[in-house]
Design a protein around this motif. Structure first.
Motif, PDB file in Angstrom:
ATOM      1  N   THR A  56      -5.236   7.291   7.557  1.00  0.00           N
ATOM      2  CA  THR A  56      -5.219   6.857   6.163  1.00  0.00           C
ATOM      3  C   THR A  56      -4.385   5.591   6.031  1.00  0.00           C
ATOM      4  O   THR A  56      -3.299   5.497   6.595  1.00  0.00           O
ATOM      5  N   PHE A  57      -4.922   4.655   5.286  1.00  0.00           N
ATOM      6  CA  PHE A  57      -4.387   3.301   5.244  1.00  0.00           C
ATOM      7  C   PHE A  57      -3.948   2.966   3.823  1.00  0.00           C
ATOM      8  O   PHE A  57      -4.636   3.307   2.857  1.00  0.00           O
ATOM      9  N   ASN A 109       7.589  10.996   7.706  1.00  0.00           N
ATOM     10  CA  ASN A 109       6.423  11.857   7.502  1.00  0.00           C
ATOM     11  C   ASN A 109       5.126  11.265   8.045  1.00  0.00           C
ATOM     12  O   ASN A 109       4.049  11.482   7.500  1.00  0.00           O
ATOM     13  N   GLY A 110       5.253  10.479   9.107  1.00  0.00           N
ATOM     14  CA  GLY A 110       4.050   9.919   9.729  1.00  0.00           C
ATOM     15  C   GLY A 110       3.595   8.604   9.128  1.00  0.00           C
ATOM     16  O   GLY A 110       2.538   8.093   9.503  1.00  0.00           O
ATOM     17  N   LEU A 111       4.400   8.062   8.215  1.00  0.00           N
ATOM     18  CA  LEU A 111       4.008   6.818   7.538  1.00  0.00           C
ATOM     19  C   LEU A 111       4.705   5.634   8.204  1.00  0.00           C
ATOM     20  O   LEU A 111       5.922   5.495   8.136  1.00  0.00           O
ATOM     21  N   LEU A 112       3.933   4.794   8.837  1.00  0.00           N
ATOM     22  CA  LEU A 112       4.451   3.608   9.539  1.00  0.00           C
ATOM     23  C   LEU A 112       4.126   2.375   8.713  1.00  0.00           C
ATOM     24  O   LEU A 112       2.964   2.076   8.462  1.00  0.00           O
ATOM     25  N   SER A 113       5.174   1.671   8.278  1.00  0.00           N
ATOM     26  CA  SER A 113       4.963   0.482   7.437  1.00  0.00           C
ATOM     27  C   SER A 113       5.399  -0.773   8.165  1.00  0.00           C
ATOM     28  O   SER A 113       6.461  -0.806   8.777  1.00  0.00           O
ATOM     29  N   VAL A 114       4.574  -1.791   8.073  1.00  0.00           N
ATOM     30  CA  VAL A 114       4.934  -3.102   8.631  1.00  0.00           C
ATOM     31  C   VAL A 114       4.504  -4.189   7.659  1.00  0.00           C
ATOM     32  O   VAL A 114       3.610  -3.999   6.835  1.00  0.00           O
ATOM     33  N   ASN A 115       5.162  -5.343   7.793  1.00  0.00           N
ATOM     34  CA  ASN A 115       4.743  -6.499   7.005  1.00  0.00           C
ATOM     35  C   ASN A 115       3.585  -7.201   7.690  1.00  0.00           C
ATOM     36  O   ASN A 115       3.642  -7.462   8.888  1.00  0.00           O
ATOM     37  N   LEU A 116       2.575  -7.508   6.925  1.00  0.00           N
ATOM     38  CA  LEU A 116       1.516  -8.377   7.422  1.00  0.00           C
ATOM     39  C   LEU A 116       2.057  -9.810   7.305  1.00  0.00           C
ATOM     40  O   LEU A 116       2.441 -10.237   6.211  1.00  0.00           O
ATOM     41  N   PRO A 117       2.137 -10.541   8.431  1.00  0.00           N
ATOM     42  CA  PRO A 117       2.742 -11.873   8.341  1.00  0.00           C
ATOM     43  C   PRO A 117       1.972 -12.790   7.390  1.00  0.00           C
ATOM     44  O   PRO A 117       0.764 -12.621   7.189  1.00  0.00           O
ATOM     45  N   THR A 118       2.689 -13.725   6.819  1.00  0.00           N
ATOM     46  CA  THR A 118       2.004 -14.791   6.101  1.00  0.00           C
ATOM     47  C   THR A 118       1.634 -15.849   7.137  1.00  0.00           C
ATOM     48  O   THR A 118       2.128 -15.828   8.253  1.00  0.00           O
ATOM     49  N   THR A 177       2.553  -5.212   2.528  1.00  0.00           N
ATOM     50  CA  THR A 177       3.007  -4.145   3.415  1.00  0.00           C
ATOM     51  C   THR A 177       1.822  -3.256   3.784  1.00  0.00           C
ATOM     52  O   THR A 177       1.141  -2.732   2.908  1.00  0.00           O
ATOM     53  N   LEU A 178       1.573  -3.136   5.066  1.00  0.00           N
ATOM     54  CA  LEU A 178       0.525  -2.236   5.543  1.00  0.00           C
ATOM     55  C   LEU A 178       1.179  -0.932   5.969  1.00  0.00           C
ATOM     56  O   LEU A 178       2.168  -0.945   6.706  1.00  0.00           O
ATOM     57  N   THR A 179       0.647   0.183   5.518  1.00  0.00           N
ATOM     58  CA  THR A 179       1.182   1.488   5.930  1.00  0.00           C
ATOM     59  C   THR A 179       0.069   2.298   6.575  1.00  0.00           C
ATOM     60  O   THR A 179      -1.038   2.396   6.032  1.00  0.00           O
ATOM     61  N   GLY A 227       1.483   0.027  -0.643  1.00  0.00           N
ATOM     62  CA  GLY A 227       1.709   1.366  -1.176  1.00  0.00           C
ATOM     63  C   GLY A 227       0.499   2.003  -1.815  1.00  0.00           C
ATOM     64  O   GLY A 227       0.547   3.169  -2.219  1.00  0.00           O
ATOM     65  N   GLU A 228      -0.592   1.283  -1.885  1.00  0.00           N
ATOM     66  CA  GLU A 228      -1.778   1.852  -2.542  1.00  0.00           C
ATOM     67  C   GLU A 228      -2.684   2.545  -1.519  1.00  0.00           C
ATOM     68  O   GLU A 228      -3.144   1.925  -0.553  1.00  0.00           O
ATOM     69  N   ASN A 229      -2.923   3.823  -1.749  1.00  0.00           N
ATOM     70  CA  ASN A 229      -3.764   4.627  -0.875  1.00  0.00           C
ATOM     71  C   ASN A 229      -5.209   4.143  -0.956  1.00  0.00           C
ATOM     72  O   ASN A 229      -5.812   4.137  -2.028  1.00  0.00           O
ATOM     73  N   GLN A 230      -5.764   3.743   0.189  1.00  0.00           N
ATOM     74  CA  GLN A 230      -7.143   3.258   0.196  1.00  0.00           C
ATOM     75  C   GLN A 230      -8.149   4.415   0.239  1.00  0.00           C
ATOM     76  O   GLN A 230      -9.347   4.187   0.100  1.00  0.00           O
ATOM     77  N   GLY A 231      -7.641   5.631   0.437  1.00  0.00           N
ATOM     78  CA  GLY A 231      -8.522   6.807   0.535  1.00  0.00           C
ATOM     79  C   GLY A 231      -8.574   7.291   1.973  1.00  0.00           C
ATOM     80  O   GLY A 231      -8.602   6.472   2.893  1.00  0.00           O
ATOM     81  N   ASP A 232      -8.575   8.601   2.174  1.00  0.00           N
ATOM     82  CA  ASP A 232      -8.588   9.132   3.538  1.00  0.00           C
ATOM     83  C   ASP A 232      -9.783   8.600   4.320  1.00  0.00           C
ATOM     84  O   ASP A 232     -10.928   8.789   3.920  1.00  0.00           O
TER      85      ASP A 232
END
Ligand SMILES: [Cu+2]
Length: 461
Positions: free
Chosen positions: A22-23, A147-156, A78-80, A27-32
């Protein structure tokens, strides 16, 4: 009937290992499952990816198969990535705590998302996190805390266009036995706000997957049980931070957008309104249309689940009931909502901050963090207590060494196994494998993830 069969199929997913399902963008859930290439076979979907030289290393099993949707993400967002032990979230948990190791995130720019098979050249790493000597934590420890949530910055500074985003976990619990375990799948994204230029990655950062890591890399043979690492090297190329180029015209996403006509989504499937009806015949026609769509929903449902398909099936049932009751003027308005599995915790900020550190150092590409590590106190010889609560096995001087000394074990008489019982499953009537929970058996849950090889047989899957 069809739907019942599929639900059972999804529920049989084994509960070991992990899968990115899930992406989230800012912070916005794109849907499972939405925008995510993931394995089709539920029974093995969360198992590690083998072999190191195979094309599945790129985006996992079935990772060559594109999904219809591409999620927009802006440079700087931010990609999670959510990792689940149970891909359809039937059970909680992100990854077993034994699976300590580093995480990395790679990108690949693709010309055509729907024909690109993911494997091959063009990959580069935008982020990594290994072992932090100050906190005593591996990236996977941090992932579990989140809780399994990995967040990173998408570079500019990346050109606008289509990209595969590939989070990779490397579990080292079996690495000293020659079995490093990789977990990865890919999100399909569109970077909206970069310049419309070619992406030119300097050669020291650009890799092919597979081919980016050799089996004898010290980061793959590392012995997790020989004490806290002083100089753990994360496999793969150095992190590449693109140099911001002056923005000009940007590319507009022309493919893979979720259509406006979409009234309900499940994974990468969308429901369209059914045709209107005014008499008995057209009423049943619209019911047929509804069930046809329902079938497509179940056929396309990813291993992350079919909750949206259930919502749609309920709607079809209600339309049929209306026709039966002589209420031919339809259809009744669809009021269902997309269903998400509950998000297991707060969306964390981008972690590791490698991005911040390397930002000042785009010149030679060497991650600043490495320099930090060289001055950590571990060099003084004062090895700190590991903060990790993982049972530390006897230090194994050489990976090939046979099992460390054990008090003599007896064959299990009551189905239990492990150090406290002094019993082994080998040769017992309950099965030869000793599960993480100390039970003998012969099923996958006994013989794979967390399986205790000192007290029984283990299999790699
Ligand atoms: Cu595992």
């Amino acid at each position: 009937m069809k739907s019942v069969i599929t639900i059972l199929g999804l529920a049989s997913v084994s509960s070991a290992h992990t899968l990115f399902t899930t992406f989230f963008v800012d912070g916005e859930n794109q849907g499972d499952g939405t925008c995510v290439r993931m394995p089709k076979d539920g029974a093995t979907s969360n198992a590690p990816i083998y072999p190191l030289t195979g094309d599945d290393m790129a985006c996992g099993r079935d990772g060559e198969v594109p999904v219809p949707f591409i999620c927009p993400a802006a440079g700087g967002s931010t990609l999670t990535f959510e990792f689940r032990e149970s891909p359809n979230a039937a059970k909680p948990g992100s990854i077993d705590e034994s699976h300590q190791g580093p995480c990395s995130v790679y990108l690949k720019k693709v010309d055509d998302m729907f024909s690109d098979s993911a494997a091959g050249d063009g990959w580069f790493k935008i982020w990594e996190d290994g072992y932090d000597a100050d906190t005593g934590k591996w990236c996977v420890d941090t992932l579990i805390e989140n809780n399994g949530l990995l967040s990173v910055n998408l570079p500019t500074g990346l050109p606008s266009g289509y990209y595969l985003a590939r989070p990779e976990l490397l579990a080292l619990h079996q690495a000293y036995r020659g079995d490093p375990q990789f977990y990865q799948s890919c999100a399909q994204i569109f970077i909206e706000n970069g310049p419309e230029t070619e992406l030119a990655i300097p050669s020291e950062y650009a890799v092919s997957i597979p081919g980016y890591i050799e089996a004898d890399h010290p980061g793959l043979t590392f012995n997790l049980y020989s004490g806290p690492p002083t100089d753990y090297k994360i496999p793969g190329p150095p992190v590449y931070i693109p140099v911001s180029s002056s923005s000009g015209k940007t590319q507009i996403q022309s493919e893979g957008a979720i259509p406006d006509s979409c009234i309900l989504k499940n994974g990468n499937w969308c429901a369209k309104p059914v045709p209107t009806s005014s008499d008995v015949e057209s009423c049943w026609d619209s019911v047929d249309d509804c069930w046809t769509q329902s079938e497509q929903c179940w056929d396309s449902a990813p291993v992350s689940g079919g909750a949206g398909c259930e919502v749609w099936a309920d709607y079809c049932t209600s339309l049929g009931a209306a026709c039966k009751a002589g209420d031919y003027n339809g259809p009744a308005k669809f009021t269902g909502k997309e269903v998400f599995a509950p998000v297991p915790g707060a969306i964390p900020d981008s972690y590791g901050n490698v991005f911040e550190k390397t930002k000042v150092n785009t010149g030679n590409g060497k991650v600043v963090e490495d320099e930090d590590k060289e001055t950590t106190p571990s060099e003084t010889g004062d090895v700190e207590e590991p903060a990790v609560s993982e049972p530390v096995l006897e230090p194994v001087p050489e990976p090939e060494q046979p099992e460390p000394e054990q008090p003599e074990l007896v064959v299990s008489k009551d189905g239990r196994c492990g150090g406290e019982t002094g019993q082994t499953c080998v040769g017992s009537s309950f099965g030869d494998c000793c599960s993480k929970k100390g039970r003998c058996g012969r099923k996958t849950r006994h013989c794979t993830c967390g399986c205790q090889s000192d007290f029984g047989e283990c299999r790699q899957y």
